[in-house]
Each structure stands twice: as structure tokens, then as C-alpha cells.
Design an enzyme around this catalytic site. Structure first.
Site, short mmCIF file in Angstrom:
data_model
loop_
_atom_site.label_atom_id
_atom_site.label_comp_id
_atom_site.label_asym_id
_atom_site.label_seq_id
_atom_site.Cartn_x
_atom_site.Cartn_y
_atom_site.Cartn_z
N LYS A 114 -0.03 14.93 -11.28
CA LYS A 114 0.88 14.44 -12.31
C LYS A 114 1.89 15.53 -12.69
CE LYS A 114 -0.78 10.30 -12.54
NZ LYS A 114 0.01 9.15 -12.05
N VAL A 160 -5.91 4.83 -22.18
CA VAL A 160 -5.95 3.38 -22.32
C VAL A 160 -7.26 2.81 -21.78
CG1 VAL A 160 -4.83 1.24 -21.56
CG2 VAL A 160 -3.44 3.21 -22.21
N ASN A 210 3.78 2.78 -10.68
CA ASN A 210 2.58 2.84 -11.49
C ASN A 210 1.32 3.13 -10.68
OD1 ASN A 210 0.74 2.01 -13.88
ND2 ASN A 210 0.16 0.59 -12.25
N ASP A 243 0.88 -1.17 0.00
CA ASP A 243 0.00 0.00 0.00
C ASP A 243 0.91 1.22 0.00
OD1 ASP A 243 -1.66 2.13 0.52
OD2 ASP A 243 -2.64 1.24 2.26
N TYR A 246 -6.27 15.47 -9.68
CA TYR A 246 -5.47 14.48 -10.42
C TYR A 246 -4.43 15.14 -11.33
CZ TYR A 246 -4.27 10.83 -13.78
OH TYR A 246 -3.59 9.96 -14.57
N SER A 258 0.98 11.30 -16.64
CA SER A 258 -0.10 11.52 -17.59
C SER A 258 0.09 12.87 -18.25
CB SER A 258 -1.45 11.50 -16.87
OG SER A 258 -2.47 12.00 -17.71
#
Length: 234
Positions: free
Chosen positions: A161, A190, A87, A64, A157, A141
Site C-alpha cells: 500500500k 471496515v 479496489n 483477474d 501487505y 490503506s
């Protein structure tokens, strides 16, 4: 404790599904022994079984990335590490309109997408520094690009990144003059649970750039942000 052998070992966080699983499978196909990191024990076991069915030398690591203790225990369970792929990531709750943003949501996203990378990377460094050609790949991203401004408005988010990209540069500067090579990649849009499978691009296609960065030659780039087409403006 995993036994020591001549096979290079790679750890992939968040590897129980999606792009992380595809990266783990790709590294395994390249001959790496793959440590599959995931926080869900059931999904972790299933992922390892699926990889082993493909003939890949895979084993599970309960991990975790938001827990100092979990990360420390995971790192201590390894005896060798040549490649680390950070990842694991989350999108966070929606909506993420900056004008009404829940700061707790931001903290939650940063804890996984940024702080988690620092936790895992620093815990793994003692092993990575012993490797002949250590490589670190941070899965980012292009939504974090200040230049491209892609995707929907996600004010937790996307900045996470951006920070991950900047953090990658800071690590690269810290590793200057060493054999530790770190870069960030964008897998693209994706078809995964994260995107609601609203894409024709497969996880395997998304994993390709991570695999390239994980196997860079010694004179390869450092501190860059790349996708299939090359350098990503950010």
C-alpha cells in the site's frame, strides 16, 4: 461490446463483495452504469444480480487483475469508461514477520495490489482519455503510511500500500495538464471478509471516500491520499 450511450460508466475491480461492492452500489446510485469486475464467475453473477435488484444499471466483467490477458479482454469489452476504481486487493498469507518473510508471498501480494493496478489502469487509459472528466481512484490503506504505522505487522501487505500511494503520485505527475484525475483513498477498518468482520464500520461507510474522489470537480486534488477526515499523513 457494451453499447454506447450518454450514461457515464464506472469500472470497479474486486467488486463482487465488501467495499468493492459498496463502491459499485454507491456509483450506481449516483447514476453511473457500473461494470462489476471480479475473477470468480459465480460471485460476479451474484453481485450483478444484487445490484440490478437495487435498480442499478450493472453488468459483469470477468477480470483477474493478475492476468495480462484477462485485463486486456476486459478493457476490450468496454466501449466507454469515465471512472476506474482500483479496489481489488489481497492481504496475503500470514504471518508476515519481516524477519521470516516468504518472498513468494510478497510477490503474490504485489502482483495484485500494485502490478494489478498498473495493468488495469494502463489498459483502461485509452477509454479514460476519451472521457470528459475521467477519474481514477486507488483503494489503499493507512497501514501503508510510514507516519501512522497502523495495524498489525504485515510486511507484505503494508508495503504494497505504501508503493500504491507512491504509484498514485507518479500517475498524477504523468497526468499533469490533462483532465485525468487520480487519487488514493483509505476506507478505514471496515467489517468485511478481509477483516473477519471485526469492526462496526460498514462497507458503505468505507466506500464513501472513494465515491467522493470518483466524482471530484475538475479543480479537485490530484495525487493525494484521503480518508473521511481529509488528507492522510503517509
Amino acid at each position: 461490446m457494451e453499447g454506447v450511450n450518454d450514461t457515464k460508466t464506472a469500472l470497479v475491480t474486486g467488486a463482487n463483495k465488501g467495499i468493492g461492492f459498496a463502491i459499485a452500489a454507491g456509483l450506481g446510485a449516483l447514476g453511473f452504469r457500473v461494470a462489476v469486475g471480479a475473477r470468480d464467475d459465480v460471485r460476479l453473477a451474484e453481485a450483478v444480480t444484487r445490484l440490478q435488484a437495487k435498480g442499478i444499471d450493472a453488468f459483469g466483467v470477468a477480470l483477474d487483475v493478475t492476468s495480462d490477458d484477462s485485463v486486456a479482454t476486459a478493457a476490450a469489452s468496454l466501449s466507454r469508461l469515465d471512472v476506474l476504481v482500483n479496489n481489488a486487493g489481497i492481504g496475503g498469507p500470514m504471518p508476515q514477520d519481516p524477519t521470516t518473510l516468504d518472498l513468494d508471498a510478497v510477490r503474490t501480494v504485489l502482483d495484485t495490489n500494485v502490478f494489478g493496478v498498473v495493468r488495469v489502469t494502463n489498459a483502461a487509459l485509452p477509454l479514460l482519455r476519451k472521457a470528459e472528466r475521467p477519474r481514477i481512484v486507488n483503494v489503499s490503506s493507512n497501514m501503508g503510511s510510514l507516519a501512522l504505522r497502523t495495524g498489525p505487522i504485515m510486511a507484505a501487505y503494508a508495503p504494497s500500500k505504501s508503493m500504491l500511494n507512491s504509484l498514485t503520485v507518479q500517475y498524477a505527475r504523468a497526468f499533469e495538464g490533462t483532465n485525468v484525475v487520480v487519487n488514493a483513498c483509505c476506507p478505514g477498518y471496515v467489517a468485511t471478509d478481509f477483516t473477519g468482520h471485526a469492526s462496526q464500520r460498514s462497507p458503505e461507510e468505507g466506500a464513501a471516500i472513494a465515491l467522493r474522489l470518483a466524482t471530484l470537480p475538475d479543480d479537485g486534488p490530484r495525487g493525494g491520499f484521503f480518508d473521511d477526515e481529509g488528507v492522510v499523513a503517509w
